[in-house]
Design an enzyme around this catalytic site. Structure first.
Site, short mmCIF file in Angstrom:
data_model
loop_
_atom_site.label_atom_id
_atom_site.label_comp_id
_atom_site.label_asym_id
_atom_site.label_seq_id
_atom_site.Cartn_x
_atom_site.Cartn_y
_atom_site.Cartn_z
CG LEU A 208 -1.87 -1.01 1.38
CD1 LEU A 208 -2.43 -1.15 2.90
CD2 LEU A 208 -3.06 -1.20 0.29
CG HIS A 209 2.42 3.16 -3.35
ND1 HIS A 209 1.92 2.08 -3.87
CD2 HIS A 209 2.50 4.24 -3.98
CE1 HIS A 209 2.05 2.39 -5.21
NE2 HIS A 209 2.03 3.50 -5.42
NE ARG A 210 -1.58 3.60 -7.18
CZ ARG A 210 -0.87 4.35 -8.11
NH1 ARG A 210 -0.67 5.38 -7.98
NH2 ARG A 210 -0.23 3.53 -8.97
#
Length: 370
Positions: A208-210
């Protein structure tokens, strides 16, 4: 033919490695072709830069602009200033950019302002979401590109709709898959495999990074809690992106089966993906890799610039609401996930086709000029 190749961030490295190899092979055949590799320094974390160069056999860059950090505007400006000096000092016949990171757009602008032709590898992909910096990068780059190398017929259609001449579009496939297929025999078991006592197809991988998923503490906590609740106690391996690490430290999430680890090298991460029961992600590139490896993938986004991973591959687009996970997790655990197939031209031969086209175009242009 002098080509300047741009790399700036993790996804770029997998895409340029086979292109460099293909140029080297073409040069050995006697073709008048050489390259200069410019690393913009957009990603400066060791795991996201240096390790990838080592593992993928990419030569040390001829120049590193050291333009990492700062806001979107600051980073774009720093890359443009640095690359303008670089290109003036070392002129090229062509600047080759890949993907959709800030470096891709910034260096394309500089090249065109210096009257240098631009080739865009992975041209034409679109999410339709202008809140994504990458979408703006794609649109700007494609607006000034000379040669468009595409991964899908959908990308070709997008370019045609924008008025791109058919003769400038080259449907060649996906260089990231060139790298994946070449490196698959070299995948390395990461330490977490033994630490968490992992077994083939008996664990989940999440990335996850957005902003939509990680920028709000409560939303991030709710999402991870939901994944844990639906995991049926299978180990969950979560290599934590630097963007997400600070947020997680504030939340204090813990679960017996949740293993939050530092970012992994390319060979280690893809070892985990290959043997995972499923991957839950908000990354576009990972959906391509899972498609080729036949691994079920759930994308936590409202849109994707890689629809072929859904229509052809093993990916499903869930949106950002954690409640959307439950029916898909049930399909997964019931053994009913779609089989998927590999998109056309994702066959490990893309880079060779790109270089073949570039050599032909250079010869053709030389004849026109003479």
């Amino acid at each position: 033919m002098k080509i300047t190749i741009i790399a700036g961030a993790r996804p770029n490295f997998m895409k340029i490695a086979p292109i460099i190899e293909a140029i080297q092979k073409e040069a050995k055949k006697g073709s008048d072709i050489n390259y200069r590799l410019v690393h913009t320094g957009q990603h400066y974390d060791k795991k996201m830069s240096h390790d990838f160069f080592e593992q993928l056999g990419i030569p040390e860059p001829d120049a590193n602009l050291g333009a990492g950090g700062g806001t979107q505007a600051e980073q774009t400006a720093n890359i443009m200033v640095g690359f303008e000096k670089e290109l003036i000092k070392n002129p090229a016949d062509l600047v080759l950019v890949v993907g959709d990171v800030t470096s891709t757009m910034a260096c394309s602008i500089v090249a065109k302002k210096l009257n240098t032709k631009v080739a865009h590898v992975e041209a034409g992909i679109r999410s339709g979401d202008l809140s994504m910096p990458e979408e703006i990068n794609r649109m700007v780059t494609d607006a000034i590109t000379d040669y468009f190398f595409t991964t899908s017929e959908i990308a070709n259609t997008n370019l045609r709709k924008n008025g791109v001449d058919e003769g400038s579009i080259f449907y060649v496939g996906n260089t990231m898959i060139d790298t994946l297929l070449k490196q698959m025999p070299n995948f390395k078991k990461p330490p977490v495999w033994d630490q968490a006592d992992l077994k083939d197809k008996e664990y989940l991988v999440i990335t996850l990074h957005r902003p939509a998923n990680v920028d709000q503490e409560q939303d991030l906590k709710t999402l991870i809690d939901e994944i844990v609740a639906l995991s049926r106690e299978l180990p969950i391996i979560f290599p934590v992106h630097p963007r997400t690490a600070q947020m997680l430290s504030n939340i204090g999430i813990e679960a017996p089966n949740l293993h939050m680890i530092e970012p992994l090298s390319y060979l280690e991460f893809n070892y985990l993906v290959k043997y995972a029961k499923a991957v839950i992600t908000d990354s576009g590139g990972i959906t391509e890799e899972t498609t080729v490896m036949g691994v079920p993938c759930m994308t936590l986004r409202n849109n994707t610039e890689r629809p072929e991973t859904i229509t052809t591959g093993t990916n499903e687009l869930l949106g950002t609401d954690p409640k959307a996970l439950k029916p898909y997790m049930e399909i997964l655990f019931n053994g009913e996930w779609k089989k998927g197939a590999i998109p056309k031209f994702w066959d490990g031969k893309t880079a060779a086709k790109i270089v073949e086209h570039l050599v032909y175009l250079f010869i053709k242009d030389a004849k026109i000029i003479s």
